[in-house]
Design a protein around this motif. Structure first.
Motif, PDB file in Angstrom:
ATOM      1  N   GLN A  39      -3.639  12.967   5.031  1.00  0.00           N
ATOM      2  CA  GLN A  39      -3.468  12.590   3.641  1.00  0.00           C
ATOM      3  C   GLN A  39      -3.792  13.784   2.750  1.00  0.00           C
ATOM      4  O   GLN A  39      -4.603  14.620   3.093  1.00  0.00           O
ATOM      5  CB  GLN A  39      -4.379  11.435   3.253  1.00  0.00           C
ATOM      6  N   HIS A  87      -4.868  14.360  -1.236  1.00  0.00           N
ATOM      7  CA  HIS A  87      -5.268  13.688  -2.475  1.00  0.00           C
ATOM      8  C   HIS A  87      -4.900  14.559  -3.660  1.00  0.00           C
ATOM      9  O   HIS A  87      -5.203  15.742  -3.687  1.00  0.00           O
ATOM     10  CB  HIS A  87      -6.768  13.381  -2.470  1.00  0.00           C
ATOM     11  N   PRO A 129      -5.321  12.123 -10.436  1.00  0.00           N
ATOM     12  CA  PRO A 129      -4.780  10.837 -10.888  1.00  0.00           C
ATOM     13  C   PRO A 129      -3.611  11.021 -11.853  1.00  0.00           C
ATOM     14  O   PRO A 129      -3.575  11.984 -12.614  1.00  0.00           O
ATOM     15  CB  PRO A 129      -5.963  10.180 -11.603  1.00  0.00           C
ATOM     16  N   THR A 188      -4.518   6.332  -8.621  1.00  0.00           N
ATOM     17  CA  THR A 188      -4.888   7.282  -7.588  1.00  0.00           C
ATOM     18  C   THR A 188      -3.614   7.691  -6.864  1.00  0.00           C
ATOM     19  O   THR A 188      -2.802   6.848  -6.504  1.00  0.00           O
ATOM     20  CB  THR A 188      -5.873   6.636  -6.579  1.00  0.00           C
ATOM     21  N   ARG A 230      -1.921   9.870  -3.665  1.00  0.00           N
ATOM     22  CA  ARG A 230      -2.158  10.550  -2.399  1.00  0.00           C
ATOM     23  C   ARG A 230      -0.843  10.656  -1.649  1.00  0.00           C
ATOM     24  O   ARG A 230       0.056   9.825  -1.796  1.00  0.00           O
ATOM     25  CB  ARG A 230      -3.184   9.820  -1.552  1.00  0.00           C
ATOM     26  N   ASP A 259       0.782  10.637   2.000  1.00  0.00           N
ATOM     27  CA  ASP A 259       0.506  10.173   3.357  1.00  0.00           C
ATOM     28  C   ASP A 259       1.660  10.622   4.237  1.00  0.00           C
ATOM     29  O   ASP A 259       2.809  10.285   3.997  1.00  0.00           O
ATOM     30  CB  ASP A 259       0.388   8.650   3.360  1.00  0.00           C
TER      31      ASP A 259
END
Length: 93
Positions: A15, A17, A20, A25, A27, A29
């Motif tokens: 992942q 990050h 924001p 949020t 992220r 993946d």
């Protein structure tokens, strides 16, 4: 002689990050397989906030438009155009 294991050249993290966006949020993946999205725009936005690319471009271009008729500030126009190009929409469509 012991051997060491080297990471694969195509290693990607599970992942990533990101800052924001709009209160959410964000992220990335990488376990979804072959998919596509406009995540690049979010990454570009995060990079822009860090290095100030759009602000520097805005400062380098003289805006000779009559302020009485301006609806969209030069910074907004540059942001749209740079992001369009970065996302593969060079022709503005």
């Amino acid at each position: 002689m012991p051997t060491t294991t080297r990471p694969a050249l195509d290693f990607t993290p599970e992942q990533l990050h990101l800052p924001p966006a709009a209160g959410f949020t964000v992220r990335a993946d990488f376990s979804a397989g072959e998919v596509s999205s406009d995540l690049g725009a979010l990454v570009l936005s995060a990079v822009d906030r860090r290095i100030g690319l759009i602000d520097r471009l805005t400062g380098a271009i003289a805006d000779s438009r009559d302020p009485r008729y301006i609806t969209h500030p030069l910074r907004d126009l540059l942001t749209q155009r740079v992001f369009q190009i970065a996302c593969g929409y060079e022709d503005g469509n």
